[in-house]
Design an enzyme around this catalytic site. Structure first.
Site, PDB file in Angstrom:
ATOM      1  N   ASP A  17       0.750  -0.902   0.001  1.00  0.00           N
ATOM      2  CA  ASP A  17       0.485   0.352   0.196  1.00  0.00           C
ATOM      3  C   ASP A  17       0.922   1.234   0.047  1.00  0.00           C
ATOM      4  OD1 ASP A  17      -1.980  -1.620  -0.187  1.00  0.00           O
ATOM      5  OD2 ASP A  17      -2.692  -1.494   2.365  1.00  0.00           O
TER       6      ASP A  17
ATOM      7  N   ARG B 188      -1.036  -0.909  -8.892  1.00  0.00           N
ATOM      8  CA  ARG B 188      -2.148  -0.525  -8.350  1.00  0.00           C
ATOM      9  C   ARG B 188      -2.086   1.070  -8.660  1.00  0.00           C
ATOM     10  NH1 ARG B 188      -3.977  -2.128  -2.412  1.00  0.00           N
ATOM     11  NH2 ARG B 188      -4.061  -3.735  -2.989  1.00  0.00           N
TER      12      ARG B 188
ATOM     13  N   GLY C 171      -5.664   8.449  -4.143  1.00  0.00           N
ATOM     14  CA  GLY C 171      -4.487   8.847  -2.736  1.00  0.00           C
ATOM     15  C   GLY C 171      -5.796   8.814  -1.947  1.00  0.00           C
TER      16      GLY C 171
ATOM     17  N   GLU D 119     -13.734  10.569   2.348  1.00  0.00           N
ATOM     18  CA  GLU D 119     -14.758  10.420   1.146  1.00  0.00           C
ATOM     19  C   GLU D 119     -15.955  10.443   0.256  1.00  0.00           C
ATOM     20  OE1 GLU D 119     -10.904   7.177   0.461  1.00  0.00           O
ATOM     21  OE2 GLU D 119     -12.965   6.094   0.228  1.00  0.00           O
TER      22      GLU D 119
HETATM   23  P1  FDA Z   1     -14.244   8.781  -5.599  1.00  0.00           P
HETATM   24  O1  FDA Z   1     -13.679   9.373  -3.941  1.00  0.00           O
HETATM   25  O2  FDA Z   1     -14.598  10.058  -6.240  1.00  0.00           O
HETATM   26  O3  FDA Z   1     -15.193   7.855  -5.446  1.00  0.00           O
HETATM   27  C1  FDA Z   1     -15.995   7.423  -6.712  1.00  0.00           C
HETATM   28  C2  FDA Z   1     -17.121   7.182  -6.736  1.00  0.00           C
HETATM   29  O4  FDA Z   1     -16.804   6.014  -6.122  1.00  0.00           O
HETATM   30  C3  FDA Z   1     -17.862   8.265  -5.899  1.00  0.00           C
HETATM   31  O5  FDA Z   1     -18.950   8.778  -5.709  1.00  0.00           O
HETATM   32  C4  FDA Z   1     -19.383   6.752  -4.993  1.00  0.00           C
HETATM   33  O6  FDA Z   1     -20.142   6.191  -5.694  1.00  0.00           O
HETATM   34  C5  FDA Z   1     -18.399   6.250  -4.704  1.00  0.00           C
HETATM   35  N1  FDA Z   1     -17.613   6.472  -3.752  1.00  0.00           N
HETATM   36  C6  FDA Z   1     -16.758   6.330  -3.055  1.00  0.00           C
HETATM   37  N2  FDA Z   1     -16.117   5.923  -1.305  1.00  0.00           N
HETATM   38  C7  FDA Z   1     -16.941   5.727  -0.990  1.00  0.00           C
HETATM   39  C8  FDA Z   1     -17.170   5.511   0.377  1.00  0.00           C
HETATM   40  N3  FDA Z   1     -15.843   5.491   1.030  1.00  0.00           N
HETATM   41  N4  FDA Z   1     -18.643   5.548   1.223  1.00  0.00           N
HETATM   42  C9  FDA Z   1     -19.328   5.069  -0.648  1.00  0.00           C
HETATM   43  N5  FDA Z   1     -19.061   5.073  -2.085  1.00  0.00           N
HETATM   44  C10 FDA Z   1     -17.847   5.519  -2.625  1.00  0.00           C
HETATM   45  N6  FDA Z   1      -5.231   5.049  -0.796  1.00  0.00           N
HETATM   46  C11 FDA Z   1      -4.443   4.828  -0.716  1.00  0.00           C
HETATM   47  O7  FDA Z   1      -3.535   6.494  -0.399  1.00  0.00           O
HETATM   48  N7  FDA Z   1      -3.184   4.333  -0.780  1.00  0.00           N
HETATM   49  C12 FDA Z   1      -3.457   2.958  -0.614  1.00  0.00           C
HETATM   50  O8  FDA Z   1      -2.336   1.578  -0.930  1.00  0.00           O
HETATM   51  C13 FDA Z   1      -4.845   2.637  -1.192  1.00  0.00           C
HETATM   52  N8  FDA Z   1      -4.700   1.232  -1.592  1.00  0.00           N
HETATM   53  C14 FDA Z   1      -6.208   1.702  -2.373  1.00  0.00           C
HETATM   54  C15 FDA Z   1      -6.934   0.384  -3.348  1.00  0.00           C
HETATM   55  C16 FDA Z   1      -8.075  -0.097  -3.463  1.00  0.00           C
HETATM   56  C17 FDA Z   1      -8.304  -1.448  -4.143  1.00  0.00           C
HETATM   57  C18 FDA Z   1      -8.927   0.942  -4.417  1.00  0.00           C
HETATM   58  C19 FDA Z   1      -9.853   0.861  -4.692  1.00  0.00           C
HETATM   59  C20 FDA Z   1      -8.469   2.219  -2.963  1.00  0.00           C
HETATM   60  C21 FDA Z   1      -6.761   2.201  -1.948  1.00  0.00           C
HETATM   61  N9  FDA Z   1      -7.151   3.731  -2.230  1.00  0.00           N
HETATM   62  C22 FDA Z   1      -5.647   4.181  -1.188  1.00  0.00           C
HETATM   63  C23 FDA Z   1      -8.504   4.491  -1.338  1.00  0.00           C
HETATM   64  C24 FDA Z   1      -7.902   5.690  -2.772  1.00  0.00           C
HETATM   65  O9  FDA Z   1      -6.941   6.731  -2.982  1.00  0.00           O
HETATM   66  C25 FDA Z   1      -8.882   6.568  -3.114  1.00  0.00           C
HETATM   67  O10 FDA Z   1      -8.848   7.476  -2.035  1.00  0.00           O
HETATM   68  C26 FDA Z   1     -10.399   5.848  -2.709  1.00  0.00           C
HETATM   69  O11 FDA Z   1     -10.436   4.502  -3.554  1.00  0.00           O
HETATM   70  C27 FDA Z   1     -11.420   6.982  -2.815  1.00  0.00           C
HETATM   71  O12 FDA Z   1     -11.361   7.229  -4.521  1.00  0.00           O
HETATM   72  P2  FDA Z   1     -12.155   7.298  -5.609  1.00  0.00           P
HETATM   73  O13 FDA Z   1     -11.476   6.344  -7.158  1.00  0.00           O
HETATM   74  O14 FDA Z   1     -13.557   5.821  -5.899  1.00  0.00           O
HETATM   75  O15 FDA Z   1     -12.850   8.306  -6.361  1.00  0.00           O
END
Ligand code: FDA
Length: 309
Positions: free
Chosen positions: A136, A186, A190, A294
């Site tokens: 991570d 991955r 962030g 988020e």
């Molecule tokens: P965004 O936050 O814009 O969300 C897009 C849509 O997804 C939202 O409109 C909503 O529908 C849904 N959604 C997102 N978050 C939600 C929540 N908490 N509850 C409900 N719905 C939600 N970060 C990091 O800094 N270091 C790391 O090592 C990792 N590792 C990691 C692994 C995996 C498999 C994932 C999917 C994510 C991470 N992350 C991470 C977290 C990542 O950086 C980020 O904070 C979250 O994935 C949310 O970003 P999105 O890309 O989903 O977009």
């Protein structure tokens, strides 16, 4: 934005941690995002996901370890988890995710060596069990040490996955460095509270950076792991895969446990590889706060559950 920053600052507050951590892991808000407290519960979650056609990457929750015994306990927890996954016959569908700060990186001047040694034992156990490890990525001050440990680890364990965060200005260049054959990367947006000197602050800028990074990874020789729930980015990833003649299986989608489960299944039904990040353990506080940050709607629900306990 203000609420997001407050929650991310709260993720580091001891007093708030004490208050929130008295919530049972079974309470609806925690159980939505965390698979349970024990390795058996994590294995059970991986089994359920696999039955639904979804793979997993399991994270033993814990970070910012400042005590050597704790780093050893976290490493042991991973070894136990890998043993349980192996015995359950699940290591083809389940890998693990490790935060280097949980296995010792923050332990003073020896921290990086301790974390590398611990990560090496975990990677070795993972390989023997037939699976892989992804490191991570934590806040921006840890990117250099994490990438340097990754490079060391990849000498013996080239299958080790990396995480890059699109909100950092540096990440497009890091994607170029890591888009080589066999390199599992991955890409996520962030999740930490980062200053404007190192990270894009506006949602649109983060999204545009994500697309630029995705273009580099999809055009490269590595194995992109598209970690987002964002429907537009998922669509763009699909279009880029077509443009670069990438077959399904030469990249994968990843999402967090409890977030957009129908979308996870929809992509898997289309034949895409979908991996769900499954956190477990009793140190769920900081992870939960980042998930609350988020989505403001989550935060309101969370505050209500705290007050009505
Ligand atoms: P965004 O936050 O814009 O969300 C897009 C849509 O997804 C939202 O409109 C909503 O529908 C849904 N959604 C997102 N978050 C939600 C929540 N908490 N509850 C409900 N719905 C939600 N970060 C990091 O800094 N270091 C790391 O090592 C990792 N590792 C990691 C692994 C995996 C498999 C994932 C999917 C994510 C991470 N992350 C991470 C977290 C990542 O950086 C980020 O904070 C979250 O994935 C949310 O970003 P999105 O890309 O989903 O977009």
């Amino acid at each position: 934005m203000v609420l997001r920053q407050a929650l991310l600052t709260g993720a580091r507050s001891r007093r708030l941690r004490k208050l929130v951590s008295t919530m049972p892991v079974s309470s609806a808000i925690v159980a939505r995002y965390v698979a349970g407290e024990t390795a058996d519960e994590a294995v059970e979650a991986a089994r359920r996901l696999l039955t639904d056609g979804l793979q997993s990457s399991i994270d033993y929750l814990g970070e910012d370890t400042h005590d050597r015994d704790q780093a050893t306990r976290s490493t042991q927890a991973y070894l136990i988890l890998l043993d349980r996954l192996h015995r359950a016959g699940l290591t083809r569908g389940a890998e693990i995710s490790v935060k280097l700060s949980a296995v010792g990186r923050a332990l003073g001047s020896d921290g990086e060596k301790i974390a590398l040694d611990n990560a090496r034992s975990i990677a070795d156990a993972a390989r023997n069990a037939g699976t892989t490890v992804t490191l991570d990525m934590e806040d921006h001050t840890t990117v250099e040490p994490t990438l340097s440990i990754l490079h060391e680890l990849r000498r013996d364990f080239p299958e080790t996955g990396a995480v890059l965060q699109a909100y950092l200005h540096r990440t497009e260049a890091d994607c170029r460095d890591l888009a080589y054959e066999g390199s599992r990367v991955r890409l996520c947006k962030g999740a930490y509270n980062e200053p404007g000197s190192v990270a894009y602050q506006k949602t649109g800028d983060v999204d545009r950076s994500y697309v630029r990074c995705l273009k580099v990874l999809m055009a490269g020789q590595g194995y992109p792991m598209i970690a987002t729930h964002d429907p537009r980015l998922i669509e763009i990833a699909g279009a880029l895969a077509m443009r670069h003649d990438r077959s399904r299986g030469s990249y994968e989608f990843q999402m967090l446990y409890g977030i957009r489960p129908q979308e996870q299944r929809r992509l898997a039904d289309l034949g895409d590889t979908v991996r769900v990040y499954v956190p477990y353990g009793d140190e769920w506080y900081a992870y939960l706060m980042r998930r609350m940050a988020e989505r403001p709607a989550n935060a309101a629900f969370f505050v209500r559950s705290l007050l009505t306990r």
